[in-house]
Motif scaffolding. Structure first.
Motif, PDB file in Angstrom:
ATOM      1  N   ARG A  24       0.825  -1.207   0.000  1.00  0.00           N
ATOM      2  CA  ARG A  24       0.000   0.000   0.000  1.00  0.00           C
ATOM      3  C   ARG A  24       0.863   1.263   0.000  1.00  0.00           C
ATOM      4  N   GLU A  59      -4.744  -8.540  -6.657  1.00  0.00           N
ATOM      5  CA  GLU A  59      -6.091  -8.215  -6.164  1.00  0.00           C
ATOM      6  C   GLU A  59      -6.445  -6.770  -6.499  1.00  0.00           C
ATOM      7  N   ASP A  60      -5.506  -5.852  -6.247  1.00  0.00           N
ATOM      8  CA  ASP A  60      -5.761  -4.437  -6.542  1.00  0.00           C
ATOM      9  C   ASP A  60      -5.859  -4.193  -8.044  1.00  0.00           C
ATOM     10  N   SER A  62      -6.802  -6.306 -10.348  1.00  0.00           N
ATOM     11  CA  SER A  62      -8.056  -6.860 -10.875  1.00  0.00           C
ATOM     12  C   SER A  62      -9.220  -5.897 -10.642  1.00  0.00           C
ATOM     13  N   GLN A  63      -9.197  -5.181  -9.515  1.00  0.00           N
ATOM     14  CA  GLN A  63     -10.234  -4.179  -9.257  1.00  0.00           C
ATOM     15  C   GLN A  63     -10.033  -2.946 -10.130  1.00  0.00           C
ATOM     16  N   PHE A  64      -8.773  -2.550 -10.327  1.00  0.00           N
ATOM     17  CA  PHE A  64      -8.458  -1.375 -11.137  1.00  0.00           C
ATOM     18  C   PHE A  64      -8.868  -1.589 -12.603  1.00  0.00           C
ATOM     19  N   ASP A  66     -11.123  -3.764 -13.671  1.00  0.00           N
ATOM     20  CA  ASP A  66     -12.471  -4.316 -13.800  1.00  0.00           C
ATOM     21  C   ASP A  66     -13.332  -3.465 -14.739  1.00  0.00           C
ATOM     22  N   THR A  67     -13.837  -4.110 -15.772  1.00  0.00           N
ATOM     23  CA  THR A  67     -14.685  -3.456 -16.765  1.00  0.00           C
ATOM     24  C   THR A  67     -15.838  -4.386 -17.102  1.00  0.00           C
ATOM     25  N   TYR A  74      -6.000 -13.558 -14.431  1.00  0.00           N
ATOM     26  CA  TYR A  74      -4.954 -13.149 -13.496  1.00  0.00           C
ATOM     27  C   TYR A  74      -4.280 -14.377 -12.898  1.00  0.00           C
ATOM     28  N   GLY A  89     -10.360 -15.966  -4.941  1.00  0.00           N
ATOM     29  CA  GLY A  89     -11.395 -15.540  -5.879  1.00  0.00           C
ATOM     30  C   GLY A  89     -11.069 -15.961  -7.297  1.00  0.00           C
ATOM     31  N   SER A  90     -11.047 -15.007  -8.203  1.00  0.00           N
ATOM     32  CA  SER A  90     -10.804 -15.318  -9.620  1.00  0.00           C
ATOM     33  C   SER A  90      -9.327 -15.378  -9.966  1.00  0.00           C
TER      34      SER A  90
END
Length: 281
Positions: A24, A59-60, A62-64, A66-67, A74, A89-90
């Motif tokens: 972080r 993880e970060d 995949s969220q960034f 995400d569309t 991943y 998760g995925s």
């Protein structure tokens, strides 16, 4: 953990928590750029993370990325599964040593391969094989992003804590056949292997004064873990207890300097390169 374990740090829950906190902080140091702005994120469909640890970068990311209506893949690789999340998760996770060729099903598969902080893990002669293996799993036109905290970080005109860390890390890593100039080595070897548009960039936490307390805490954690471990591994002290005592004394000096306004910065080096579109294996 054995004294000559290839991985310098531990792999327990405390260390996993430290890794996540460090992640972080380093993201903030780069101005919240998980992926370097020159890399076209709209074209990314598959991402690999080497030395993934807890998988927090993936993880970060995949969220960034995400569309809606776009499916992405991943995959995190690490030399040990001890810090893999229980519920990824995925995200797919595999045990793999970067210095060995990847299974053929991964070749030409990824649009982006990310690597972070292997300065204390790779021996100097292993960089060529590591970067070649990354080159092979990238699609033509795919990108490498490799980040290190290495020799460039531990430079100071007036901070004796930084002087001691630089001395210890340089001596210890050289003793183990490793390369304290890791980002420069990655920059050089990437071009030799065949990457193009290779850049080596530096980010400094002093550009964001709000990070001072976080960087002070992170350096104390590095002294307690990496510094103490390398003192012992390289034979500079007689045993773990002596290493821990020396580390705590250095932390006390560090925190005292911080209280007087002498907080050192964290400098992160980043190497970015692209596999040519016409590349062949």
């Amino acid at each position: 953990m054995e004294i000559h374990d290839k991985y310098v740090f531990g792999r327990d829950k405390v260390e996993s928590k430290r890794l996540d906190s460090q992640h972080r902080l380093l993201v903030k140091v780069t101005g919240n750029t998980l992926i370097h702005p020159t890399i076209p994120t709209e074209q990314i469909r598959s991402v690999a993370d080497i030395a993934t640890g807890t998988g927090i970068w993936l993880e970060d990311v995949s969220q960034f990325l995400d569309t809606p209506h776009i499916q992405r893949y991943y995959h995190g690789f690490d030399i040990s599964s001890d810090q893999f999340p229980d519920n990824p998760g995925s995200i797919h996770l595999s045990v793999h040593d970067l210095t060995d060729p990847f299974p053929r099903e991964h070749w030409n598969r990824y649009d982006l391969v990310h690597v972070r902080l292997l300065v204390a893990a790779l021996e100097e002669y292993e960089y060529r094989a590591a970067i070649t293996n990354i080159y092979n799993i990238l699609k033509p036109g795919g990108y490498l992003q490799w980040e290190e905290i290495d020799e460039e970080t531990y430079i100071s005109k007036d901070n004796p804590v930084i002087w001691e860390l630089r001395r210890c890390f340089d001596y210890s890593l050289t003793t183990e056949g490793k390369c304290f100039q890791a980002s420069a080595k990655v920059y050089q070897e990437s071009q030799i292997v065949g990457f193009v548009d290779v850049e080596r960039l530096a980010y400094d936490s002093h550009q964001n004064p709000d990070l001072r307390l976080d960087t002070d805490k992170r350096l104390a954690a590095i002294i307690r873990t990496l510094y103490a471990r390398l003192l012992w591994r390289s034979g500079q002290v007689d045993g773990e207890e002596a290493a821990a005592r020396k580390a705590e004394a250095l932390i006390e000096l560090h925190l005292g300097l911080c209280d007087r306004g002498c907080s050192p910065s964290v400098k992160l080096m980043r190497v970015v390169g692209r596999k040519p579109f016409a590349a062949s294996l």
